[in-house]
Structure formats: C-alpha cells, structure tokens
Enzyme design. Structure first.
Site, PDB file in Angstrom:
ATOM      1  N   SER A  76      67.294 -69.435 -53.769  1.00  0.00           N
ATOM      2  CA  SER A  76      67.765 -70.512 -54.634  1.00  0.00           C
ATOM      3  C   SER A  76      68.109 -71.775 -53.853  1.00  0.00           C
ATOM      4  CB  SER A  76      68.995 -70.030 -55.422  1.00  0.00           C
ATOM      5  OG  SER A  76      68.675 -68.904 -56.204  1.00  0.00           O
ATOM      6  N   GLU A 114      88.616 -68.893 -79.490  1.00  0.00           N
ATOM      7  CA  GLU A 114      89.713 -69.720 -79.996  1.00  0.00           C
ATOM      8  C   GLU A 114      91.068 -69.248 -79.483  1.00  0.00           C
ATOM      9  OE1 GLU A 114      90.637 -69.529 -84.223  1.00  0.00           O
ATOM     10  OE2 GLU A 114      89.557 -67.620 -84.367  1.00  0.00           O
ATOM     11  N   CYS A 149      68.526 -63.502 -55.719  1.00  0.00           N
ATOM     12  CA  CYS A 149      68.925 -63.693 -57.118  1.00  0.00           C
ATOM     13  C   CYS A 149      67.802 -63.340 -58.081  1.00  0.00           C
ATOM     14  CB  CYS A 149      69.380 -65.133 -57.336  1.00  0.00           C
ATOM     15  SG  CYS A 149      69.843 -65.478 -59.049  1.00  0.00           S
ATOM     16  N   GLU A 200      79.379 -53.592 -61.459  1.00  0.00           N
ATOM     17  CA  GLU A 200      78.286 -53.883 -62.385  1.00  0.00           C
ATOM     18  C   GLU A 200      77.298 -52.724 -62.458  1.00  0.00           C
ATOM     19  OE1 GLU A 200      78.107 -58.758 -62.148  1.00  0.00           O
ATOM     20  OE2 GLU A 200      77.000 -57.579 -60.667  1.00  0.00           O
ATOM     21  N   CYS A 243      70.879 -61.348 -59.321  1.00  0.00           N
ATOM     22  CA  CYS A 243      71.407 -61.783 -60.622  1.00  0.00           C
ATOM     23  C   CYS A 243      70.466 -61.542 -61.803  1.00  0.00           C
ATOM     24  CB  CYS A 243      71.730 -63.285 -60.598  1.00  0.00           C
ATOM     25  SG  CYS A 243      72.086 -63.999 -59.006  1.00  0.00           S
ATOM     26  N   HIS A 278      86.730 -71.018 -85.516  1.00  0.00           N
ATOM     27  CA  HIS A 278      87.208 -69.810 -86.192  1.00  0.00           C
ATOM     28  C   HIS A 278      86.121 -69.216 -87.082  1.00  0.00           C
ATOM     29  CE1 HIS A 278      90.235 -67.137 -87.841  1.00  0.00           C
ATOM     30  NE2 HIS A 278      89.783 -67.405 -89.052  1.00  0.00           N
ATOM     31  N   LYS A 282      69.473 -57.771 -62.470  1.00  0.00           N
ATOM     32  CA  LYS A 282      70.733 -57.098 -62.813  1.00  0.00           C
ATOM     33  C   LYS A 282      71.134 -57.415 -64.251  1.00  0.00           C
ATOM     34  CE  LYS A 282      74.340 -59.280 -61.952  1.00  0.00           C
ATOM     35  NZ  LYS A 282      75.301 -60.094 -61.171  1.00  0.00           N
ATOM     36  N   TYR A 315      82.046 -56.684 -57.019  1.00  0.00           N
ATOM     37  CA  TYR A 315      81.428 -56.876 -58.328  1.00  0.00           C
ATOM     38  C   TYR A 315      80.094 -56.153 -58.459  1.00  0.00           C
ATOM     39  CZ  TYR A 315      78.290 -60.497 -56.431  1.00  0.00           C
ATOM     40  OH  TYR A 315      77.337 -61.173 -55.727  1.00  0.00           O
TER      41      TYR A 315
END
Length: 451
Positions: free
Chosen positions: A14, A441, A42, A180, A47, A436, A50, A176
């Site tokens: 990247s 929110e 990636c 994951e 990424c 909403h 995955k 992570y």
C-alpha cells in the site's frame, strides 16, 4: 550525476504503490520492485481477504437471527473451498488493479527481489539501477516463536490458503490478528481455542473494550485460555497436533495458528551496503520525514514500526512523494486520533485516547459508558450487548476518546474520527441530533457520567 530513476521503491504494498504513483504523477521517473505480490500484505494476506472471511463467518449470525424475523430456513451447509476460491478470484482482480495503477501512472514495474548495493544503487535479478532516492517499503512478516515443532504451525500467510477448514483450531496470540482469526474459525464452524500468555488480550486497547469483548466471546462459546503458552508442538499418528503447554497441560488440534507478532521484512535487502541503522526493536530508524541515517534512502510503513495500519502507510507514502517532488503540497502525517477497527465478532471500533492513556497523560476525566442489546436482536434470543464509551476531559469538555464494541463499530467510528480530529467537545456531541433508530445515536445521547 544522472540517475536511472528519481525514486526507486522496494515493495509494491500500500505505502510503496501510493508513493510511486503520486511521485510519477508529480513528474518523477519512478521504478517499483516487487518479488511477491502486488498490493502487499493488506491485499493478499491481510486486511482484504481477512474481511472477506469475516463476512463469511458472520453469515452464521444472520442465519441464527432470521427465525425471529419470520424466516424458516433449511439447515445451511458451509463449503470452505468455495469461499477460498471466490476470495482468490477477488485478490487476483485487485492484483490486476494495482498493476494498472502503477503502469498507467508511468511507473516502471520490476518483478523480482531488489537488493540495495549502494547509497544510490539497487540490483534486481542481476540488473543494476541507479536512483537519486531509494524508498524501502517492504512491510512485515509473521513470526513464530522458536519452539520445538514450530514448523508444524501456520500463520496468517498460510491460513488464507488452507485446503479445508480444520475441525479443531488452536489460535495463539493476544493481538488483533489472533482475535480476528479466532472469530473467523469459530464462526465458520471450527472448534476454536484462543491461547494467550497474558492476563487479557488486546493490550493497549481500552480496558472496558477488552473486558466487554472477552465476555461476548465467551457467550459465543469461544474457549479462551489466558496465562497460557505453548512449550512444544508434536504431530500425532493420526495427523493431528499435540500442543504441550508450559504448565504441563496438553491440547490436541488439527491446526495451530500463530499470531504472536510480525517482524520487519529486511531479508537480503542489502542494508549492510548502506548507512541505514535499525532501532532497538529491529525496525529501520527514520526521522520525521522518513529519511534513514543514509540520506538518499527513505523508509515507510510496517518496516519502520510506527503505526502498522494500511491507511497510515498510504499517508506516509503520500508524504514522501510530496516532500520530494511537490514540496508546496507537503504536510506531515498526524499520528494522533487515528481511527481503527478490530474485525472480531462482535467488532471493535476505537479512536483517540483510552481511559488508561488519558489518566496517564494527566487528564481529569469523565467517563460515559453505555451497554445495551441492539434493536436487531430484540426479536431473537441472542443476548449479545453493544458497548459504547466516551472519554472526556473534565476541565475542557473535549472528547479524548471514543470506543465501541458491537455491529458496524468500524463504520461508526470513522465518522467520530473526524469529530475528534476537529477537537469536538462533549457539549457538541450532546447538541448533535441523533439518527433514530440506530445504535450510532447512543454516542450523542449519553448524558450520565458513569465515573
């Protein structure tokens, strides 16, 4: 002297591709050398694939929830081979896109291993090229601890190409990637155990986030083994693997997956031919402009060990291209308030300071926390809860951190990242009208200080 190239980039991940494309767009003569795959970690073993596997694993949740909305479904069947084949086809498409991005930008693409032979010289497959500037963007590589039987384990590199889904998986690690992949394997039907040598996974994340995710993963039936580590791995007669732990226990699995860290990929790069220095962790030492201790050589991305995220590498690549070839547009990369997500199940989204970091920095803080069952689950028997948390400076009212565990956390945190970058206060959060009914929110309706 005249050089073959103004910029020679080693690594088409990247960061390297971004630097090369924009440097060429600014009028520079640019070459990129890549020995593996276009798009780097990636796109190929990180990424992108995955996230595709995470989507696949999440289908099981959707099927479980369907009955509450009136759907009667026949028992589903998952086929690992189909998922991997479809994933491979998408990665091949992206490889082609990266190739076109480079070639159409006027970049010379050299497919082969690049080795630096001097301050301004690179060798690729026996051919030497000179360059005014050399940019190292070779990324990282997974590493497995040096234990007996380490060759029997796999890493994320191999996990994306397994021929079949293992029936029993032992995931080792507390970062992570481990979290994951434990979710992926379990969601797709494997009997999964996550083993971590520390007290609690995801060190460095907010304490509330870590604890909440632990509780939710346990609800899902994931076997969490903390304060545990593997001493050796042996292959049994039936082909399964026996992991002997340091406490003497034995665990048997069909696959042992290690996600215990990554190292900078510097193999046979030729740094000994330069004045490039490494830091105490083994990463390339650079200054604020990504210049190494050899003035003509720069480095970005995972290889410098700062924030190892794809969007950060992209920003660093852009910064290098601008500084060298478009200085009037140059600006430094801001490493503060970088939004990030962990695609666990449920996922994490976070931006800004954790509660622990805010306190360590001397802030007097107000904490706003909310835990609730998402509206989508109210017609089901699923008891999963979402966590939302704001860390606020009690004296300035500035929001220092936003943290979430729950569906779409990454999507929601991206917008809050802009708010934190702009210096938003809790009052401004409160005065923002919510959408909403949504989970998002909740971030603008939390009024009561938790502590």
């Amino acid at each position: 002297m005249a050089y073959d190239f103004d910029l020679f980039v080693i690594g088409a991940g990247s960061g390297g591709v971004r630097a090369a494309r924009f440097a060429a767009g600014f009028g520079a003569k640019v070459a990129v050398a890549e020995s593996r795959y276009l798009g780097g970690t990636c796109v190929n073993v990180g990424c992108v694939p995955k996230k595709l596997l995470v989507y696949g694993a999440h289908v099981a949740d959707e099927l479980e929830q369907a009955a509450g909305f009136g759907w009667t479904l026949e028992e589903g069947h998952f086929d690992w081979g189909t998922l991997i084949a479809n994933k491979n086809r998408e990665i091949e498409r992206l490889n082609g896109i990266y190739r076109n991005l480079l070639v159409n930008s006027g970049v010379t693409l050299l497919q082969g291993h690049a080795r630096i032979t001097g301050a301004n010289e690179v060798e690729v497959e026996g051919q030497r090229y000179s360059a005014a500037n050399i940019l190292i963007a070779t990324g990282g590589w997974p590493q497995v601890p040096d234990i007996p039987g380490k060759e029997l384990a796999i890493t994320s590199n191999e996990a994306f190409y397994l021929k079949q889904l293992p029936r029993r998986v032992l995931v080792v690690g507390g970062g992570y990637i481990a979290v994951e992949f434990a979710g992926i394997f379990q969601g797709l039907g494997a009997d999964t155990t996550l083993l971590y040598r520390g007290d609690l996974f995801l060190r460095g994340f907010d304490g509330s986030v870590r604890t909440h995710l632990k509780e939710e993963l346990e609800k899902r039936g994931l076997n969490l083994q903390f304060n545990a580590d593997i001493q050796r791995i042996d292959k049994l007669e039936d082909g399964s693997l026996k992991a002997t732990l340091k406490d003497g226990r034995e665990l048997v699995a069909d696959c042992v997956f290690y996600a215990t860290g990554r190292r900078p990929m510097l193999d046979n790069l030729g740094l000994e031919n330069t004045g490039v220095e490494l830091d105490e962790r083994g990463y390339i030492r650079v200054d604020e402009q990504y210049q190494t201790t050899a003035p003509s050589i720069l480095a970005i991305g995972d290889v410098i060990g700062r924030v190892q995220l794809t969007p950060v590498a992209l920003a660093e690549g852009m910064a290098v291209a601008r500084r060298l070839f478009k200085p009037e547009q140059y600006r430094t990369v801001d490493y503060q308030n970088i939004p990030t997500a962990v695609f666990s199940q449920p996922p994490i989204g976070t931006v800004g300071l954790t509660e622990e970091q805010a306190l360590a920095a001397g802030h007097k803080v107000q904490i706003f926390e909310s835990r609730f069952r998402a509206m989508k689950l109210t017609l089901t028997d699923i008891q999963e809860k979402t966590l939302m948390k704001l860390v606020v400076d009690a004296e300035t009212d500035k929001v220092l951190g936003c943290h979430m565990v729950g569906p779409d956390a990454g999507e929601i945190i991206q917008g809050l990242g802009i708010a934190l970058k702009a210096g938003a206060t809790k009052q401004q959060f409160d005065e923002t009208i919510g959408v909403h009914p949504t989970a998002a929110e909740e971030f603008v309706t939390m009024r009561t200080v938790t502590r």
